[in-house]
Scaffold this motif. Structure first.
Motif, PDB file in Angstrom:
ATOM      1  N   VAL A   1       0.821  -1.214   0.000  1.00 48.73           N
ATOM      2  CA  VAL A   1       0.000   0.000   0.000  1.00 48.73           C
ATOM      3  C   VAL A   1       0.851   1.258   0.000  1.00 48.73           C
ATOM      4  CG1 VAL A   1      -0.162   0.070   2.535  1.00 48.73           C
ATOM      5  CG2 VAL A   1      -1.885   1.259   1.168  1.00 48.73           C
ATOM      6  N   GLY A   2       0.324   2.321  -0.565  1.00 47.82           N
ATOM      7  CA  GLY A   2       0.930   3.630  -0.407  1.00 47.82           C
ATOM      8  C   GLY A   2       1.412   4.276  -1.678  1.00 47.82           C
ATOM      9  N   GLU A   3       1.842   3.488  -2.611  1.00 49.56           N
ATOM     10  CA  GLU A   3       2.324   4.031  -3.871  1.00 49.56           C
ATOM     11  C   GLU A   3       2.328   2.885  -4.872  1.00 49.56           C
ATOM     12  OE1 GLU A   3       6.582   4.797  -3.926  1.00 49.56           O
ATOM     13  OE2 GLU A   3       6.739   3.852  -1.978  1.00 49.56           O
ATOM     14  N   PRO A   4       2.448   3.216  -6.135  1.00 51.08           N
ATOM     15  CA  PRO A   4       2.492   2.133  -7.111  1.00 51.08           C
ATOM     16  C   PRO A   4       3.697   1.235  -6.835  1.00 51.08           C
ATOM     17  CG  PRO A   4       2.165   4.264  -8.184  1.00 51.08           C
ATOM     18  CD  PRO A   4       2.529   4.541  -6.771  1.00 51.08           C
ATOM     19  N   ILE A   5       3.483  -0.051  -6.967  1.00 50.35           N
ATOM     20  CA  ILE A   5       4.595  -0.992  -6.787  1.00 50.35           C
ATOM     21  C   ILE A   5       4.972  -1.453  -8.186  1.00 50.35           C
ATOM     22  CG2 ILE A   5       2.924  -2.869  -6.299  1.00 50.35           C
ATOM     23  CD1 ILE A   5       5.148  -4.179  -4.589  1.00 50.35           C
TER      24      ILE A   5
ATOM     25  N   GLY B   1      -0.025   6.863 -10.281  1.00 50.23           N
ATOM     26  CA  GLY B   1       0.525   7.827  -9.323  1.00 50.23           C
ATOM     27  C   GLY B   1      -0.253   9.126  -9.371  1.00 50.23           C
ATOM     28  N   ARG B   2       0.091  10.002  -8.447  1.00 48.19           N
ATOM     29  CA  ARG B   2      -0.610  11.285  -8.349  1.00 48.19           C
ATOM     30  C   ARG B   2      -0.496  12.035  -9.660  1.00 48.19           C
ATOM     31  NH1 ARG B   2      -3.659  11.804  -3.671  1.00 48.19           N
ATOM     32  NH2 ARG B   2      -3.588  14.028  -4.084  1.00 48.19           N
ATOM     33  N   ILE B   3      -1.548  12.729  -9.983  1.00 50.91           N
ATOM     34  CA  ILE B   3      -1.501  13.421 -11.260  1.00 50.91           C
ATOM     35  C   ILE B   3      -0.487  14.553 -11.253  1.00 50.91           C
ATOM     36  CG2 ILE B   3      -3.724  12.845 -12.222  1.00 50.91           C
ATOM     37  CD1 ILE B   3      -4.250  15.854 -10.965  1.00 50.91           C
TER      38      ILE B   3
ATOM     39  N   ALA C   1      -7.316  12.351  -7.579  1.00 50.46           N
ATOM     40  CA  ALA C   1      -6.058  12.946  -8.056  1.00 50.46           C
ATOM     41  C   ALA C   1      -4.979  11.920  -8.364  1.00 50.46           C
ATOM     42  CB  ALA C   1      -5.533  14.003  -7.084  1.00 50.46           C
ATOM     43  N   ASP C   2      -5.405  10.753  -8.798  1.00 53.22           N
ATOM     44  CA  ASP C   2      -4.460   9.740  -9.261  1.00 53.22           C
ATOM     45  C   ASP C   2      -4.711   9.455 -10.736  1.00 53.22           C
ATOM     46  OD1 ASP C   2      -2.628   8.589  -7.317  1.00 53.22           O
ATOM     47  OD2 ASP C   2      -4.427   8.126  -6.161  1.00 53.22           O
ATOM     48  N   GLY C   3      -3.653   9.293 -11.476  1.00 51.21           N
ATOM     49  CA  GLY C   3      -3.786   8.853 -12.855  1.00 51.21           C
ATOM     50  C   GLY C   3      -3.957   7.346 -12.868  1.00 51.21           C
TER      51      GLY C   3
ATOM     52  N   VAL D   1      -1.729  -8.749  -2.291  1.00 51.08           N
ATOM     53  CA  VAL D   1      -2.801  -7.782  -2.503  1.00 51.08           C
ATOM     54  C   VAL D   1      -2.193  -6.391  -2.571  1.00 51.08           C
ATOM     55  CG1 VAL D   1      -4.705  -9.182  -1.631  1.00 51.08           C
ATOM     56  CG2 VAL D   1      -3.391  -7.825  -0.001  1.00 51.08           C
ATOM     57  N   ASP D   2      -2.227  -5.818  -3.773  1.00 48.54           N
ATOM     58  CA  ASP D   2      -1.762  -4.441  -3.967  1.00 48.54           C
ATOM     59  C   ASP D   2      -3.013  -3.583  -3.786  1.00 48.54           C
ATOM     60  OD1 ASP D   2      -0.832  -2.009  -4.808  1.00 48.54           O
ATOM     61  OD2 ASP D   2      -0.319  -2.637  -6.846  1.00 48.54           O
ATOM     62  N   THR D   3      -3.066  -2.843  -2.675  1.00 47.36           N
ATOM     63  CA  THR D   3      -4.302  -2.171  -2.273  1.00 47.36           C
ATOM     64  C   THR D   3      -4.223  -0.681  -2.529  1.00 47.36           C
ATOM     65  OG1 THR D   3      -3.484  -1.855  -0.018  1.00 47.36           O
ATOM     66  CG2 THR D   3      -4.653  -3.904  -0.452  1.00 47.36           C
ATOM     67  N   TRP D   4      -5.104  -0.170  -3.346  1.00 46.01           N
ATOM     68  CA  TRP D   4      -5.156   1.285  -3.563  1.00 46.01           C
ATOM     69  C   TRP D   4      -6.247   1.897  -2.707  1.00 46.01           C
ATOM     70  CZ3 TRP D   4      -8.906   4.810  -4.548  1.00 46.01           C
ATOM     71  CH2 TRP D   4      -8.466   6.141  -4.737  1.00 46.01           C
ATOM     72  N   TRP D   5      -5.877   2.914  -1.975  1.00 42.42           N
ATOM     73  CA  TRP D   5      -6.849   3.711  -1.219  1.00 42.42           C
ATOM     74  C   TRP D   5      -6.166   4.954  -0.719  1.00 42.42           C
ATOM     75  CZ3 TRP D   5      -6.996   3.499   4.531  1.00 42.42           C
ATOM     76  CH2 TRP D   5      -5.999   2.686   5.077  1.00 42.42           C
ATOM     77  N   GLN D   6      -6.867   5.768   0.056  1.00 40.80           N
ATOM     78  CA  GLN D   6      -6.338   7.058   0.521  1.00 40.80           C
ATOM     79  C   GLN D   6      -6.864   7.353   1.921  1.00 40.80           C
ATOM     80  OE1 GLN D   6      -8.410   9.425  -2.575  1.00 40.80           O
ATOM     81  NE2 GLN D   6      -6.369   9.956  -3.309  1.00 40.80           N
ATOM     82  N   THR D   7      -6.240   8.316   2.561  1.00 39.45           N
ATOM     83  CA  THR D   7      -6.741   8.801   3.843  1.00 39.45           C
ATOM     84  C   THR D   7      -8.241   9.121   3.714  1.00 39.45           C
ATOM     85  OG1 THR D   7      -4.602   9.796   4.273  1.00 39.45           O
ATOM     86  CG2 THR D   7      -6.441  10.617   5.578  1.00 39.45           C
ATOM     87  N   GLU D   8      -8.573   9.724   2.602  1.00 37.33           N
ATOM     88  CA  GLU D   8      -9.946  10.177   2.376  1.00 37.33           C
ATOM     89  C   GLU D   8     -10.931   9.035   2.162  1.00 37.33           C
ATOM     90  OE1 GLU D   8      -7.222  11.252   0.923  1.00 37.33           O
ATOM     91  OE2 GLU D   8      -7.229  13.425   0.648  1.00 37.33           O
TER      92      GLU D   8
HETATM   93  C1  WT7 Z   1      -2.212   8.171  -2.191  1.00 40.25           C
HETATM   94  C2  WT7 Z   1      -2.946   8.281  -0.888  1.00 40.25           C
HETATM   95  C3  WT7 Z   1      -4.004   4.662   1.981  1.00 40.25           C
HETATM   96  C4  WT7 Z   1      -2.861   4.305   2.686  1.00 40.25           C
HETATM   97  C5  WT7 Z   1      -1.604   5.045   2.539  1.00 40.25           C
HETATM   98  C6  WT7 Z   1      -1.556   6.260   1.713  1.00 40.25           C
HETATM   99  C7  WT7 Z   1      -1.131   6.493  -3.373  1.00 40.25           C
HETATM  100  C8  WT7 Z   1      -1.936   4.433  -2.181  1.00 40.25           C
HETATM  101  C9  WT7 Z   1      -1.555   2.900  -3.668  1.00 40.25           C
HETATM  102  C10 WT7 Z   1      -1.388   1.741  -4.470  1.00 40.25           C
HETATM  103  C11 WT7 Z   1      -0.610   3.136  -6.186  1.00 40.25           C
HETATM  104  C12 WT7 Z   1      -1.198   4.144  -4.209  1.00 40.25           C
HETATM  105  C13 WT7 Z   1      -2.099   7.196  -4.277  1.00 40.25           C
HETATM  106  C14 WT7 Z   1      -3.094   7.802  -3.325  1.00 40.25           C
HETATM  107  N1  WT7 Z   1      -1.436   5.072  -3.258  1.00 40.25           N
HETATM  108  N2  WT7 Z   1      -1.997   3.125  -2.419  1.00 40.25           N
HETATM  109  N3  WT7 Z   1      -1.673   0.517  -4.041  1.00 40.25           N
HETATM  110  N4  WT7 Z   1      -0.923   1.916  -5.733  1.00 40.25           N
HETATM  111  N5  WT7 Z   1      -0.727   4.264  -5.460  1.00 40.25           N
HETATM  112  O1  WT7 Z   1      -2.539   7.180   2.049  1.00 40.25           O
HETATM  113  O2  WT7 Z   1      -1.236   9.289   2.292  1.00 40.25           O
HETATM  114  O3  WT7 Z   1      -3.720   9.314   1.833  1.00 40.25           O
HETATM  115  O4  WT7 Z   1      -2.023   8.670   0.079  1.00 40.25           O
HETATM  116  O5  WT7 Z   1      -1.249   7.125  -2.102  1.00 40.25           O
HETATM  117  O6  WT7 Z   1      -1.423   8.193  -4.977  1.00 40.25           O
HETATM  118  O7  WT7 Z   1      -3.767   8.918  -3.843  1.00 40.25           O
HETATM  119  P1  WT7 Z   1      -2.391   8.675   1.621  1.00 40.25           P
END
Ligand code: WT7
Length: 657
Positions: A387-391, A513-515, A498-500, A411-418
């Protein structure tokens, strides 16, 4: 893509080197099944998931959607602390380990559900005795010690929203968050251990409290026995307050839409936003996703290496994991202290079954070499998360092979604080994975890739097209910013993260990643991530960051900063007398440019490749490309205070120029 019997859903991908089918043995026992992808009505799906929680009173309406404002499980009464603790006490879980904690020096504490419940009840009593009331925001500035979890759950128990501030933040950030939340109650610690050093945490809190006069009471946990200055009118020792009270505070009936917590996160402007999460929807989202994405089972030992000070820790160390009654490992210190064996030692020692970490950590494990994981027995592992960024695929495959022994789904998990909880991720055991792809939206989540105009595209912006239970409700006391940041790119019913992203012919999503990291070269959009991934796939490269440099003709051109693998660094860079030439190798520079040009296309060829000893990273491990952008554009360096390694910026500047 979906079919009547669901078979195709996990069979759409052709076999090949880049496709990983879940092991049969995993598939047979998985919590999730293919039928989950066949949901017809997302609200009904989430209502069914919500029923897995204990409610004091059931809701009358699943969703009230007044775009972009949502309320979930309207009229329901619930308590998050009750769901994480009380409801496990009348079963054998009572004396099951809830938290297995290890301090950096090697000290250990195990808290059963019963222990944790008792401590939380007592601390809830303390909060009440000190005058904290429902709705008062409590700031928690604690290191990775069990008291952080206790304090969070005690707040949740009495309906006082918490605002946890990551312990690695400095006094200025803490003061800013206290001010914004108008918080009069602070919980801190004397100190903690990090990379063998004793961090004097109370001093940092005191410095923050010189910058704001909001805080009236401050509770101090003793972690290290440090000599600290206590302000008699304001400061109390945690242990003194706890010794005076009984374990008697019940979990109060709260409204589903009452605030559970605030979590500050940075946006495009300098000021952090207070992301608001409420109880019923958030708990539903994190409880359900913990169960399906991590395949949590009764006898699992689960370790998430994030800090509780971030959303990952909130959702997937505390709320989602404990509400499922699982056992969580919590580790105080650095993953490579006292040496590169530490992470693997922890997995081996506690028999960790599920390990959730970030690509930045995996890249550093990779840099140190496979000999470290290989010299430990990691057979207990059955699922890995990222989690956290593209792997990038190379890192994914290294993780799969050297940590997961080619036997653990990733599990490559995409999500955000929001978003509160996981949004896009494989359902392990159900769907085939491809290194670098987060696969598909989870059941109940609607995501698409849209272009600037909001039309579906193969490559464009990630968009969430229906509300979901864990979504932020607003930006604290700033509805305008909420609307503008997240719900105005297209229309007020479509969330803009705000992710591409790209979507392939199989319907698999690839997060770019972030736009803000997307660059435009001669009218062609290029992801800096894509170029980085390409660089990293070169055998000499450990890590790479790419930014856009301005170019009169092309608009922007890629500029790369590259960290070499230890071996290549020793062999190929000049480590001789001349310090100025220390990070220089013209041949390798050309080789890498050609490599990228061949890999992606001439358009992606970096103008410069600069070899660096390290990259500027935030405390959560994200590469701060903005700084590299400043260096590239020969501008004054922007703020480096949130960096983990502030000294690196100037060093890179010297090398680049
Ligand atoms: C941003 C959110 C949610 C937990 C940690 C980060 C990037 C998050 C992935 C993933 C590619 C990811 C995005 C997103 N991100 N997970 N699996 N693959 N990018 O939380 O600090 O709110 O950051 O982290 O860019 O917008 P955050």
């Amino acid at each position: 893509m979906s079919s009547e019997d669901g078979e195709e859903v996990f069979d759409v991908l052709s076999e090949g080197e880049e496709v990983f089918a879940p092991p049969e043995s995993f598939k047979e026992q998985a919590n999730a099944g293919a039928e989950l992808y066949e949901i017809e009505n997302y609200q009904e799906y989430w209502a069914k998931e919500a029923e897995k929680l204990d409610w004091f009173e059931k809701w009358d309406q699943t969703l009230r959607w007044e775009p972009p404002f949502a309320q979930w499980f309207v009229g329901g009464k619930i308590n998050a602390s009750y769901n994480c603790l009380d409801r496990h006490l009348d079963s054998f879980r009572k004396n099951k380990a809830a938290l297995i904690w290890e301090g950096e020096p090697g000290d250990e504490r195990v808290l059963t559900y019963n222990d944790l419940h008792r401590k939380v009840c007592k601390f809830a009593t303390v909060l009440k005795n000190q005058g904290v009331q429902k709705g008062d925001i409590v700031t928690i500035y604690l290191p990775m010690i069990p008291e952080a979890v206790i304090a969070m759950l005690a707040c949740a128990r009495i309906g006082a929203p918490h605002s946890v501030v990551f312990a690695g933040f400095g006094p200025g950030s803490l003061a800013q968050r206290i001010e914004n939340a108008d918080s009069s109650f602070l919980i801190t610690a004397d100190g903690y251990y990090r990379r063998g050093r004793l961090i004097h945490h109370k001093n940092k809190s005191d410095q923050a409290l010189e910058q704001t006069d909001k805080v009236e009471q401050c509770v101090v946990v003793e972690r290290c026995g440090l000599d600290v200055t206590m302000n008699r009118d304001r400061d109390y020792w945690w242990k003194d307050l706890m010794s005076e009270v009984k374990c008697e505070t019940p979990a109060v009936k709260l409204d589903s839409e009452d605030l559970l917590f605030l979590m500050y996160t940075s946006g495009t402007t300098g000021k952090p936003k207070g992301v608001v999460h409420t109880i019923g929807g958030y708990m539903t989202h994190v409880t359900s996703t913990s169960k399906y994405v991590f395949d949590l089972k009764e006898d699992d030992t689960y370790w998430c290496s994030a800090d509780v000070g971030w959303i990952t820790g909130h959702s997937y160390i505390v709320y989602g994991i404990l509400s499922n009654g699982a056992t969580a490992v919590m580790y105080e210190g650095a993953p490579d202290y006292p040496d590169n064996n530490r992470t693997w030692e922890i997995i081996e020692k506690y028999g960790v079954n599920i390990f959730y970490t970030a690509p930045t950590a995996i890249r550093s494990f990779m840099k140190h070499g496979k000999k470290y994981p290989q010299s430990h027995n990691l057979n207990s592992l059955r699922l890995l998360g990222s989690v956290g960024e593209p792997i990038n695929p190379k890192v994914w495959k290294w993780y799969h092979k050297n940590v997961g022994n080619e036997n653990c789904p990733i599990v490559d998990t995409w999500w955000q604080t929001e978003t509160g909880g996981i949004m896009l991720s494989p359902l392990p055991g159900v769907i085939k994975t491809r290194p670098g792809s987060v696969t598909r939206p989870l059941p109940g989540i609607s995501a698409e890739v849209l272009d600037e105009e909001g039309e579906p595209a193969d490559s464009g912006y990630l968009a969430i097209t229906k509300p979901w239970p864990g979504m932020l409700r607003t930006v604290y006391q700033n509805d305008e910013r909420y609307k503008k940041t997240y719900w105005s790119k297209w229309d007020d019913e479509t969330y803009f993260p705000a992710d591409g992203a790209k979507i392939d012919e199989d319907g698999y999503f690839w997060i770019l990643g972030r736009i803000d990291d997307v660059i435009n070269v001669s009218g062609h959009r290029l992801s800096t991530m894509e170029i980085e991934s390409s660089l990293v796939s070169h055998s000499d490269v450990a890590e790479a960051a790419v930014v856009g440099g301005s170019d009169d003709l092309k608009g922007q051109v890629p500029v790369a900063y590259v960290m070499l693998q230890e071996e290549a660094e020793n062999d190929k860079l000049n480590n001789g007398e001349d310090e100025e030439l220390d990070f220089f190798n013209a041949d390798l520079e050309e080789e890498l440019k050609d490599y990228v040009a061949e890999d992606i296309g001439a358009i992606a060829r970096p103008r410069d490749v600069t070899f660096v000893p390290d990259l500027p990273k935030t405390r959560s491990g994200k590469i701060m490309r903005r700084l590299l952008q400043d260096i590239t554009e020969e501008e004054e360096l922007s703020d480096t205070t949130t960096l983990k390694n502030p000294e690196i910026a100037e060093k890179i500047q010297d090398i680049y120029c």
